[in-house]
Design a protein around this motif. Structure first.
Motif, PDB file in Angstrom:
ATOM      1  N   LEU A 124      78.858  18.759  11.085  1.00 49.54           N
ATOM      2  CA  LEU A 124      79.689  19.179  12.211  1.00 49.54           C
ATOM      3  C   LEU A 124      79.003  20.368  12.868  1.00 49.54           C
ATOM      4  N   LEU A 125      78.501  20.143  14.084  1.00 49.93           N
ATOM      5  CA  LEU A 125      77.709  21.154  14.780  1.00 49.93           C
ATOM      6  C   LEU A 125      78.465  21.697  15.980  1.00 49.93           C
ATOM      7  N   GLY A 126      78.139  22.914  16.353  1.00 50.12           N
ATOM      8  CA  GLY A 126      78.719  23.505  17.550  1.00 50.12           C
ATOM      9  C   GLY A 126      78.376  24.976  17.623  1.00 50.12           C
ATOM     10  N   ILE A 132      76.106  12.888  12.762  1.00 51.77           N
ATOM     11  CA  ILE A 132      76.330  14.214  13.340  1.00 51.77           C
ATOM     12  C   ILE A 132      77.458  14.138  14.353  1.00 51.77           C
ATOM     13  N   VAL A 133      78.345  15.127  14.301  1.00 50.82           N
ATOM     14  CA  VAL A 133      79.404  15.279  15.300  1.00 50.82           C
ATOM     15  C   VAL A 133      79.188  16.634  15.966  1.00 50.82           C
ATOM     16  N   VAL A 134      79.063  16.633  17.295  1.00 47.77           N
ATOM     17  CA  VAL A 134      78.811  17.862  18.048  1.00 47.77           C
ATOM     18  C   VAL A 134      80.086  18.287  18.763  1.00 47.77           C
ATOM     19  N   LEU A 135      80.531  19.515  18.470  1.00 44.41           N
ATOM     20  CA  LEU A 135      81.684  20.106  19.146  1.00 44.41           C
ATOM     21  C   LEU A 135      81.206  21.113  20.185  1.00 44.41           C
ATOM     22  N   SER A 136      81.892  21.158  21.310  1.00 49.03           N
ATOM     23  CA  SER A 136      81.637  22.179  22.319  1.00 49.03           C
ATOM     24  C   SER A 136      82.949  22.513  23.005  1.00 49.03           C
ATOM     25  N   LYS A 137      83.327  23.781  22.905  1.00 51.57           N
ATOM     26  CA  LYS A 137      84.571  24.262  23.528  1.00 51.57           C
ATOM     27  C   LYS A 137      85.776  23.407  23.115  1.00 51.57           C
ATOM     28  N   GLY A 138      85.808  23.065  21.831  1.00 51.82           N
ATOM     29  CA  GLY A 138      86.959  22.374  21.287  1.00 51.82           C
ATOM     30  C   GLY A 138      86.983  20.876  21.485  1.00 51.82           C
ATOM     31  N   VAL A 170      84.818  16.996  21.162  1.00 51.80           N
ATOM     32  CA  VAL A 170      83.674  16.248  20.621  1.00 51.80           C
ATOM     33  C   VAL A 170      82.860  15.738  21.801  1.00 51.80           C
ATOM     34  N   VAL A 171      81.614  16.211  21.901  1.00 53.75           N
ATOM     35  CA  VAL A 171      80.776  15.819  23.042  1.00 53.75           C
ATOM     36  C   VAL A 171      79.705  14.812  22.653  1.00 53.75           C
ATOM     37  N   ALA A 172      79.502  14.596  21.365  1.00 59.25           N
ATOM     38  CA  ALA A 172      78.551  13.572  20.920  1.00 59.25           C
ATOM     39  C   ALA A 172      78.801  13.266  19.459  1.00 59.25           C
ATOM     40  N   GLU A 173      78.528  12.027  19.083  1.00 64.25           N
ATOM     41  CA  GLU A 173      78.654  11.605  17.702  1.00 64.25           C
ATOM     42  C   GLU A 173      77.709  10.440  17.467  1.00 64.25           C
ATOM     43  N   GLY A 174      76.990  10.494  16.369  1.00 62.37           N
ATOM     44  CA  GLY A 174      76.080   9.402  16.048  1.00 62.37           C
ATOM     45  C   GLY A 174      75.083   9.831  14.997  1.00 62.37           C
ATOM     46  N   GLU A 210      67.413  20.076  18.230  1.00 60.01           N
ATOM     47  CA  GLU A 210      67.757  21.309  18.939  1.00 60.01           C
ATOM     48  C   GLU A 210      67.789  21.085  20.447  1.00 60.01           C
ATOM     49  N   ASP A 211      66.809  20.324  20.981  1.00 59.92           N
ATOM     50  CA  ASP A 211      66.818  19.999  22.406  1.00 59.92           C
ATOM     51  C   ASP A 211      68.107  19.278  22.774  1.00 59.92           C
ATOM     52  N   ALA A 212      68.459  18.272  21.979  1.00 56.57           N
ATOM     53  CA  ALA A 212      69.657  17.490  22.271  1.00 56.57           C
ATOM     54  C   ALA A 212      70.911  18.342  22.164  1.00 56.57           C
ATOM     55  N   PHE A 213      70.974  19.194  21.128  1.00 58.27           N
ATOM     56  CA  PHE A 213      72.141  20.049  20.933  1.00 58.27           C
ATOM     57  C   PHE A 213      72.342  20.994  22.120  1.00 58.27           C
ATOM     58  N   LEU A 214      71.266  21.643  22.541  1.00 55.74           N
ATOM     59  CA  LEU A 214      71.381  22.564  23.669  1.00 55.74           C
ATOM     60  C   LEU A 214      71.799  21.844  24.940  1.00 55.74           C
ATOM     61  N   HIS A 215      71.261  20.651  25.146  1.00 52.36           N
ATOM     62  CA  HIS A 215      71.625  19.884  26.331  1.00 52.36           C
ATOM     63  C   HIS A 215      73.100  19.499  26.284  1.00 52.36           C
TER      64      HIS A 215
END
Length: 309
Positions: A39-41, A202-208, A210-214, A287-292
């Motif tokens: 769980l990233l963010g 990976i599940v990416v959280l941003s400002k509460g 889920v903006v990506a998962e896979g 990291e590139d994908a996360f920042l984007h």
């Protein structure tokens, strides 16, 4: 790792508010048997709120959360979970084995001490006092305490924060061993290399939200193309004008851009007359994908699962 579709954790349309602040905004999350989920963010994305809700420390304002088919905090759910939080105190004047024996006594079906010591890389430290352990060794002891109850799911909240590179990779070995023996893991981390190396999903959280998962490869592939990195006398504004269809950003002394057509963009850069130095072209990193993903407006983001549906 081969994962099972048996669901251990189910989160549906979970929202959590603190006054006027939205900490979680209708998130969905599942954790299956035999998988490691990262769980990233960024700070404030909602990771800690999510974990606190799964543990029953916070109640959902909207949505449904089930942990082993029970409401969070139910004793039957707690008996099947192990938790290692960011901050935890350890008594100084006990040995490693004394601390683990104490925790083993809390559970009816605790794991054999020899197995726990081996998994947590503590076999040679059994008689050491806690106060003499290094930071990495203390983290491995906390990990051992989290798994000694024979849990089906272990939650690790920033387990390697503050550790040096050697201690961090030793801890990775602990997690891999645990997962290889069939325990599911929910991992939060700021080290994207760690998430890439350990997770099945990976599940990416941003400002509460889920903006990506896979799987890691899918999240990296979502950007497509290559990462072009260089130093230049060009100002960022000049490069953005030269390459209007590319997201340009500065990292330290370097300029980076993600390009779906790197050959054309390289030609334009080199033909522009600006001084380009230390030029590298690489594949997309996590990291590139996360920042984007975390810097792109949410209205333009779909999860990988939605795009492939």
């Amino acid at each position: 790792m081969q994962t099972s579709q048996h669901t251990l954790v189910s989160v549906r349309q979970l929202s959590k508010y603190f006054g006027k602040e939205t900490a979680l905004d209708a998130i969905n999350l599942t954790i299956h048997a035999n998988e490691v989920v990262a769980l990233l963010g960024e700070n404030g994305a909602g990771k800690t709120t999510t974990i606190s809700t799964l543990l029953g420390q916070l109640r959902p304002d909207v949505g449904e959360v089930l942990v082993f088919n029970h409401k969070p905090g139910h004793w039957a759910a707690k008996q099947q979970m192990g938790v290692m939080l960011q901050s935890a105190a350890l008594p100084d004047n006990v040995t490693v084995i004394e601390q683990l024996r104490l925790f083993a006594s809390y559970y009816p079906n605790s794991l054999p001490l020899d197995y726990v010591l081996k998994t947590a890389l503590l076999t040679d430290l059994t008689n050491r006092k806690v106060q003499t352990l290094s930071g990495g060794q203390k983290q491995r002891l906390l990990f051992a305490m989290a798994i000694i109850g024979n849990p089906r799911l272990v939650i690790l909240d920033e387990p390697t924060v503050g550790l040096d590179a050697t201690a961090r990779r030793e801890f990775w070995t602990c997690i891999r061993t645990l997962a290889a023996n069939g325990t599911s893991v929910l991992l939060t981390t700021h080290y994207l290399e760690e998430a890439d190396a350990l997770s099945d999903r990976i599940v990416v959280l941003s400002k509460g939200r889920v903006v990506a998962e896979g799987i890691p490869a899918d999240i990296k592939a979502r950007l497509g193309g290559k990462c072009i990195r260089f130093r230049s006398t060009h100002a960022i504004a000049n490069i953005e004008s030269l390459l209007p269809d590319v997201q340009v950003q500065r990292r330290g002394d370097y300029i980076e851009l993600i390009s779906a057509t790197p050959e054309a963009h390289l030609y334009a850069l080199l033909a522009s007359g600006g001084n380009v130095q230390d030029l590298t072209v690489t594949g997309i990193s996590l990291e590139d994908a996360f920042l984007h993903l975390t810097q792109t407006p949410h209205t333009n983001i779909q999860t990988i699962q939605e795009k492939s549906a």
